[in-house]
Write an enzyme that holds these catalytic residues in place. Sequence first.
Site, PDB file in Angstrom:
ATOM      1  N   HIS A   8       1.162  -1.358  -0.098  1.00  0.00           N
ATOM      2  CA  HIS A   8       0.349   0.018   0.499  1.00  0.00           C
ATOM      3  C   HIS A   8       0.901   0.882   0.416  1.00  0.00           C
ATOM      4  O   HIS A   8       0.891   2.419  -0.546  1.00  0.00           O
ATOM      5  CB  HIS A   8      -0.463  -0.150   1.225  1.00  0.00           C
ATOM      6  CG  HIS A   8      -1.823   1.332   0.887  1.00  0.00           C
ATOM      7  ND1 HIS A   8      -3.061   0.950   0.885  1.00  0.00           N
ATOM      8  CD2 HIS A   8      -1.741   2.773   1.054  1.00  0.00           C
ATOM      9  CE1 HIS A   8      -3.619   2.158   0.913  1.00  0.00           C
ATOM     10  NE2 HIS A   8      -2.952   3.276   1.874  1.00  0.00           N
ATOM     11  N   GLU A   9       1.591   1.353   0.784  1.00  0.00           N
ATOM     12  CA  GLU A   9       2.897   2.355   1.333  1.00  0.00           C
ATOM     13  C   GLU A   9       3.944   2.518  -0.272  1.00  0.00           C
ATOM     14  O   GLU A   9       3.905   3.609  -0.839  1.00  0.00           O
ATOM     15  CB  GLU A   9       3.049   2.364   2.764  1.00  0.00           C
ATOM     16  CG  GLU A   9       2.577   1.798   3.460  1.00  0.00           C
ATOM     17  CD  GLU A   9       1.742   4.192   3.343  1.00  0.00           C
ATOM     18  OE1 GLU A   9       2.140   4.900   2.846  1.00  0.00           O
ATOM     19  OE2 GLU A   9       0.640   3.329   4.347  1.00  0.00           O
ATOM     20  N   HIS A  29       1.653   4.350  -2.730  1.00  0.00           N
ATOM     21  CA  HIS A  29       1.314   6.089  -2.979  1.00  0.00           C
ATOM     22  C   HIS A  29       3.019   6.639  -3.517  1.00  0.00           C
ATOM     23  O   HIS A  29       2.837   6.884  -4.158  1.00  0.00           O
ATOM     24  CB  HIS A  29       1.437   5.922  -1.666  1.00  0.00           C
ATOM     25  CG  HIS A  29      -0.021   5.988  -1.083  1.00  0.00           C
ATOM     26  ND1 HIS A  29      -0.470   6.737  -1.767  1.00  0.00           N
ATOM     27  CD2 HIS A  29      -0.093   4.962   0.456  1.00  0.00           C
ATOM     28  CE1 HIS A  29      -2.103   6.548  -0.808  1.00  0.00           C
ATOM     29  NE2 HIS A  29      -1.809   5.422  -0.274  1.00  0.00           N
ATOM     30  N   ASP A  33      -6.682   7.912   2.766  1.00  0.00           N
ATOM     31  CA  ASP A  33      -7.196   8.507   1.458  1.00  0.00           C
ATOM     32  C   ASP A  33      -7.605   8.685   0.761  1.00  0.00           C
ATOM     33  O   ASP A  33      -7.611   9.816   0.289  1.00  0.00           O
ATOM     34  CB  ASP A  33      -5.953   7.378   0.586  1.00  0.00           C
ATOM     35  CG  ASP A  33      -4.913   6.573   1.573  1.00  0.00           C
ATOM     36  OD1 ASP A  33      -4.126   8.243   2.005  1.00  0.00           O
ATOM     37  OD2 ASP A  33      -5.012   5.851   1.367  1.00  0.00           O
TER      38      ASP A  33
END
Length: 289
Positions: A50-51, A54, A125
């Site tokens: 997930h990170e 980004h 988000d």
Amino acid sequence: VNEAALRAVRLGRHKATQADLEESVEVIIAGYQRKAAVISPREKKIVAYHEIGHALVAAKQTESAPVHKIIPRTSGALGYTMQVEEGERVLMSKEEAFNKIATFTGGRAAEEIIFNSFTTGASNDIEQATRIARAMVTRYGMSEEFDMMALETVTNQYLGGDTSLMCSPEASAKIDKEVLNIIKSAHDKARKILEENIDKLHELSEFLLEKETITGEEFMEILNGKSVDEVKEEHDAKEEAKKEAERIEVQKAQEEEKRAIEQQKRIEDELQKNEGNILLDKTIDNEEK
């Protein structure tokens, strides 16, 4: 500054360093790192992808702030990707606003691509992306449908900034449609970027899982073709040098403190000696009288 001072004291130092100040900024923004938090291996993997999702989307866009640091677990959130502008920014273009939304959708897009599913981890988000997309349509005149028409006003700007629509129900429905189209387009862009860089997505996520924190410099080195092993070696060397520098600094501070205590003791001894001499002189004077 207070957080930096607290960190310096915890590490046995009398002065705050640049590293303390950088860490304090991260604490204020994202909370303390929870390295001992109990999270299942699968959830760790989801958070890592997930990170990196980004960060990868941010790095592959031209109008986007550079990635400064990636922390998978903090006390404020499961993960945080920190971006820092290279200079002072006051204005934001339509492209920059759209790219910010794409970056926000990058985490969810990575989950969809890798796990064919998604979690609740993108809740913040989604809020941020929706807020920017709605502002683009209603306040910034960045919509083809409404052009430069003001559709929303901000009240109590310095007390939270509450907003209220000033348009008909029909226009409100069109606004929602415009906002949705912007977010969908940004989401599609994020997915495309990640699919085109799927190998780097895997490589960087595995590195993040192992190291738990990636600096912006390490992230860009791997993204630009440097091997993970080389980055690991450099990372370990820097960590050793950092620990050695901190050890020397702590030792120096302890030696300074010891010297100060010894000097204080010498002064006190000298004062006591002088007081004794004064009393002796007075006694002699009295005897002579």
